[in-house]
Design a protein around this motif. Sequence first.
Motif: not given
Length: 341
Positions: A2-9, A60-63, A67-69, A132-136
Amino acid sequence: MLQNDLLLRALKGEKLQRPPVWMMRQAGRYLPEYLALKAKYDFFTRVQTPELAAEITLQPIDIVGTDAAIIFSDILVIPQAMGVEVLMEEGKGPSLPNTIKSQADIDALITENVEESLGYVMQALTLTKQQLNGRVPLIGFAGAPFTILCYMVEGKGSKTWEKAKKFCFTQPQLAHALLQKITGITIAYLRAQVAAGADVVQVFDSWSGSLSKQDFEAFAQPYLVQIAQALQPHAPVILFPKGSWYALPALAASGASGIGIDWCIDAATARSLTNSSITLQGNFDPAYLLASIPQIKQRVKQMIDAFGTQHYIANLGHGITPDVPVDHAKAFVDAVKEYGA
């Protein structure tokens, strides 16, 4: 990776510079791109076609840049998988023509092979995960047993859920038999979602706030706890018992990683009731997204100031409404991202 793992953290309680942000119902009705698909395909076609569900999940990830889908689906796919007809009329909401009334109705419910009957959800999750390719992170979800019971007994939406509550209060043995069946299939369903790619699962108890504390403890809490304890070894679980502020102490000890809260409780009270022991999610009033962008940004800052950046996920206290302008939704997300910058 994951490039953005804020939710999990955040769900682990790690120290963060800012909380992660996403919005309930972020994939859908306020976005012009979603409305274009809605004009072409009916609701369950959108839900049951993995390519469409993935496309809607990613919008919504694109627009707006959350930080999560969260996978585009519906809580009423569980009654469908159990053999109950669910109709969805645009502008009218769901209806279930054949309601549950008796032990025979409960005995007839299907609880096996949810991985197959709802295979389109798993396909949508896997496809979305790839795109998503690891974005969120990707969130899966289900309705809580009490909320699903409400629809299966009432047959449609309600402000008071009198028919469903009468069923629970006058036929508690039947109610618990139905709740347990829903719980079992929901656990299997959420485990399959995790296997298909969900990083986190959320359980929506949208109507538990219609119950008193005593009745919540009887008809909602045991089943939420069962789900949390069954899923927690596989993925973090967020419980969202809307309106049930009195349940915070018990649910904080349920084994879940997070609890969603609405806007009717303040940060200090929520922290006190949970002994600051669990990640809280919420509690921005979706109607405040109709205020001016400067007002939205000011209120977001006040919210994060109150909750802090640890053990907190910025979100709405319920789903985003169709009349919210996209730039206002984006302002909400941006305000969280700008916090502390």
